[in-house]
Scaffold this motif. Structure first.
Motif, mmCIF file in Angstrom:
data_model
loop_
_atom_site.group_PDB
_atom_site.id
_atom_site.type_symbol
_atom_site.label_atom_id
_atom_site.label_comp_id
_atom_site.label_asym_id
_atom_site.label_seq_id
_atom_site.Cartn_x
_atom_site.Cartn_y
_atom_site.Cartn_z
ATOM 1 N N PHE A 30 -70.413 -45.192 45.684
ATOM 2 C CA PHE A 30 -70.209 -44.286 46.822
ATOM 3 C C PHE A 30 -70.699 -44.847 48.151
ATOM 4 O O PHE A 30 -70.041 -44.698 49.182
ATOM 5 C CB PHE A 30 -70.883 -42.948 46.535
ATOM 6 N N LYS A 31 -71.854 -45.504 48.141
ATOM 7 C CA LYS A 31 -72.398 -46.013 49.398
ATOM 8 C C LYS A 31 -71.695 -47.275 49.875
ATOM 9 O O LYS A 31 -71.920 -47.719 51.008
ATOM 10 C CB LYS A 31 -73.905 -46.264 49.263
ATOM 11 N N LYS A 32 -70.828 -47.830 49.053
ATOM 12 C CA LYS A 32 -70.095 -49.039 49.449
ATOM 13 C C LYS A 32 -68.599 -48.780 49.589
ATOM 14 O O LYS A 32 -67.817 -49.721 49.704
ATOM 15 C CB LYS A 32 -70.366 -50.153 48.434
ATOM 16 N N ALA A 33 -68.211 -47.501 49.594
ATOM 17 C CA ALA A 33 -66.797 -47.138 49.649
ATOM 18 C C ALA A 33 -66.427 -46.555 51.007
ATOM 19 O O ALA A 33 -67.287 -46.189 51.810
ATOM 20 C CB ALA A 33 -66.489 -46.111 48.547
ATOM 21 N N TRP A 34 -65.120 -46.468 51.244
ATOM 22 C CA TRP A 34 -64.572 -45.718 52.368
ATOM 23 C C TRP A 34 -64.048 -44.393 51.833
ATOM 24 O O TRP A 34 -63.371 -44.364 50.796
ATOM 25 C CB TRP A 34 -63.449 -46.498 53.045
ATOM 26 N N HIS A 35 -64.360 -43.292 52.521
ATOM 27 C CA HIS A 35 -63.985 -41.954 52.059
ATOM 28 C C HIS A 35 -63.039 -41.283 53.047
ATOM 29 O O HIS A 35 -63.279 -41.302 54.263
ATOM 30 C CB HIS A 35 -65.235 -41.101 51.869
ATOM 31 N N PHE A 36 -61.981 -40.678 52.522
ATOM 32 C CA PHE A 36 -60.991 -39.991 53.355
ATOM 33 C C PHE A 36 -61.535 -38.630 53.779
ATOM 34 O O PHE A 36 -61.947 -37.824 52.934
ATOM 35 C CB PHE A 36 -59.696 -39.817 52.568
ATOM 36 N N LEU A 37 -61.545 -38.375 55.087
ATOM 37 C CA LEU A 37 -62.048 -37.107 55.616
ATOM 38 C C LEU A 37 -60.931 -36.148 55.989
ATOM 39 O O LEU A 37 -61.085 -34.932 55.836
ATOM 40 C CB LEU A 37 -62.940 -37.362 56.838
ATOM 41 N N TYR A 110 -61.205 -53.238 52.453
ATOM 42 C CA TYR A 110 -61.311 -52.230 51.393
ATOM 43 C C TYR A 110 -59.947 -51.628 51.056
ATOM 44 O O TYR A 110 -59.605 -51.457 49.888
ATOM 45 C CB TYR A 110 -62.274 -51.126 51.824
ATOM 46 N N PHE A 111 -59.177 -51.288 52.096
ATOM 47 C CA PHE A 111 -57.876 -50.640 51.892
ATOM 48 C C PHE A 111 -56.741 -51.520 52.400
ATOM 49 O O PHE A 111 -55.854 -51.058 53.116
ATOM 50 C CB PHE A 111 -57.838 -49.288 52.611
ATOM 51 N N GLY A 112 -56.746 -52.776 52.023
ATOM 52 C CA GLY A 112 -55.693 -53.683 52.443
ATOM 53 C C GLY A 112 -54.317 -53.195 52.020
ATOM 54 O O GLY A 112 -54.100 -52.889 50.849
ATOM 55 N N GLY A 113 -53.394 -53.100 52.978
ATOM 56 C CA GLY A 113 -52.029 -52.663 52.680
ATOM 57 C C GLY A 113 -51.807 -51.172 52.786
ATOM 58 O O GLY A 113 -50.654 -50.712 52.746
ATOM 59 N N LEU A 114 -52.872 -50.383 52.939
ATOM 60 C CA LEU A 114 -52.711 -48.925 52.965
ATOM 61 C C LEU A 114 -51.947 -48.463 54.204
ATOM 62 O O LEU A 114 -51.064 -47.597 54.111
ATOM 63 C CB LEU A 114 -54.081 -48.243 52.913
ATOM 64 N N GLU A 115 -52.270 -49.022 55.363
ATOM 65 C CA GLU A 115 -51.646 -48.540 56.596
ATOM 66 C C GLU A 115 -50.150 -48.816 56.632
ATOM 67 O O GLU A 115 -49.393 -48.080 57.273
ATOM 68 C CB GLU A 115 -52.356 -49.141 57.812
ATOM 69 N N GLU A 116 -49.705 -49.854 55.951
ATOM 70 C CA GLU A 116 -48.262 -50.109 55.877
ATOM 71 C C GLU A 116 -47.544 -48.943 55.215
ATOM 72 O O GLU A 116 -46.392 -48.634 55.544
ATOM 73 C CB GLU A 116 -47.994 -51.393 55.086
ATOM 74 N N ASN A 175 -55.095 -52.100 46.497
ATOM 75 C CA ASN A 175 -56.473 -52.491 46.798
ATOM 76 C C ASN A 175 -57.320 -51.252 47.103
ATOM 77 O O ASN A 175 -57.363 -50.788 48.239
ATOM 78 C CB ASN A 175 -56.479 -53.459 47.991
ATOM 79 N N ASN A 176 -57.963 -50.686 46.084
ATOM 80 C CA ASN A 176 -58.810 -49.500 46.192
ATOM 81 C C ASN A 176 -58.031 -48.215 46.467
ATOM 82 O O ASN A 176 -58.620 -47.215 46.900
ATOM 83 C CB ASN A 176 -59.896 -49.685 47.255
ATOM 84 N N PHE A 195 -57.484 -42.329 46.797
ATOM 85 C CA PHE A 195 -58.368 -43.273 47.468
ATOM 86 C C PHE A 195 -59.651 -43.402 46.651
ATOM 87 O O PHE A 195 -60.393 -42.420 46.506
ATOM 88 C CB PHE A 195 -58.718 -42.787 48.878
ATOM 89 N N PHE A 196 -59.902 -44.583 46.108
ATOM 90 C CA PHE A 196 -61.104 -44.797 45.314
ATOM 91 C C PHE A 196 -62.349 -44.584 46.181
ATOM 92 O O PHE A 196 -62.413 -45.096 47.304
ATOM 93 C CB PHE A 196 -61.107 -46.224 44.746
#
Length: 324
Positions: A30-37, A110-116, A175-176, A195-196
């Protein structure tokens, strides 16, 4: 038998019931992840603080200047504890993410390719309509297990299955994050993202919803937080809300029963279907690797500390001998 040996195995049941294991997850996952708000439409009221508690870290989102049409300018994210340094990221499509510490990698790594994928949708158009929160008697992974596969959908979600037949359902892991595709021939029909480790985003049925499965120090309890977005009339929203809530409550009941069986020792460990449960295997492997890595890092740090202490003790003894 050979195919069974090659199939991915589930996490042991003990990982759903151990407080000590959760503390490793807290530090290593959890402390090393990105979280969707949420999308920017969640934060439209000027100076209203939207508070999140994720893995016992409190994060605040505040819109300081909600005066522009898109509402994006002026959205700030900060940890309630001023000594905690976090990072945040707003995608071009209007989705806001944050970390729980400065130990996480960059958003792009962390989220490579997500924005595409997410840039194909303008998430600034659907207004926020409702948020709800409640506790469930299950480990956070129990809920993610269910979300990451659809083998149970035909039997547990008969209404959902009418719109999205599980015969076509597949999960593509990246990727995550994972993309759930209800019908490979109609990839534009509905967007389902995981989102992991604990967040989802679902665009279907004319609206958009997201949930977070928030862990507690008690491994058998999680808090579910849901946000709902819709641009239609109040009556149309209530129909949409009724539909998506039915699916959510069907999962909720299933998770509580599954957790009860895990705690009773009914199930210990098993084999995952490499095709139909590839989403489960994907996220569970990431949990396993993160926990093992965190444990190894902490053991190495402990060994270094012990060696430093031993050297200090030897040097101290030598000083005493010299002084004598």
């Amino acid at each position: 038998m050979e195919s069974l040996r090659k199939s991915p195995r589930t996490l042991p049941a003990s990982w759903y019931c151990s407080s000590a294991l959760y503390q490793l997850e807290r530090r290593g996952v959890f402390k090393k992840a990105w979280h969707f708000l949420g999308p920017v439409t969640r934060f439209q009221k000027e100076f209203e603080k939207v508070v999140y508690e994720i893995a016992q870290v409190t994060i605040v989102v505040e819109n300081k200047t909600a005066k522009r049409e898109d509402g994006t300018d002026g959205i700030i994210v900060y940890a309630e504890d001023e000594s905690t340094k976090i990072k945040s990221h707003l995608t071009p499509s209007g989705l806001l993410f944050a970390t729980l510490s400065a130990d996480s990698p960059s958003f792009e790594d962390y989220f490579g390719g997500l924005e595409e994928l997410t840039n194909k949708i303008d998430f600034t158009k659907l207004p926020h309509r409702r948020s709800i929160s409640y506790e469930g008697r299950f480990n956070w992974k129990t809920m993610i297990d269910g979300y990451q596969e659809c083998l149970h959908c035909q039997y547990t979600h008969p209404t959902f299955s009418k719109y999205y037949p599980p015969a076509f359902y597949k999960v593509e892991n990246h990727n995550n994050f994972s993309q759930h595709i209800a019908d490979p021939s109609k990839q534009s029909d509905g967007l389902f993202l995981y989102f992991f480790p604990i967040c989802t985003l679902n665009v279907y049925g004319g609206g958009m919803s997201s949930f977070r499965t928030l862990p507690s120090p008690n491994p058998g309890v999680s808090r579910m937080e849901f946000d709902y977005y819709y641009s239609g009339t109040d009556e149309e929203f209530e129909e949409y809300f009724k539909f998506v809530r039915q699916v959510a409550m069907e999962d909720f009941e299933l998770c509580e029963k599954a957790q009860a069986n895990l705690e009773r020792g009914v199930y210990a460990e098993g084999v995952l279907n490499p095709v139909k449960e590839n989403g489960v295997a994907f996220y569970q492997q990431k949990v396993r690797e993160s926990v093992y890595r965190q444990h190894a890092e902490e053991e190495a740090e402990k060994d270094r500390g012990d060696k430093v202490a031993q050297v200090a003790e030897v040097n101290g003894t030598a000083s005493v001998v010299v002084a004598t």
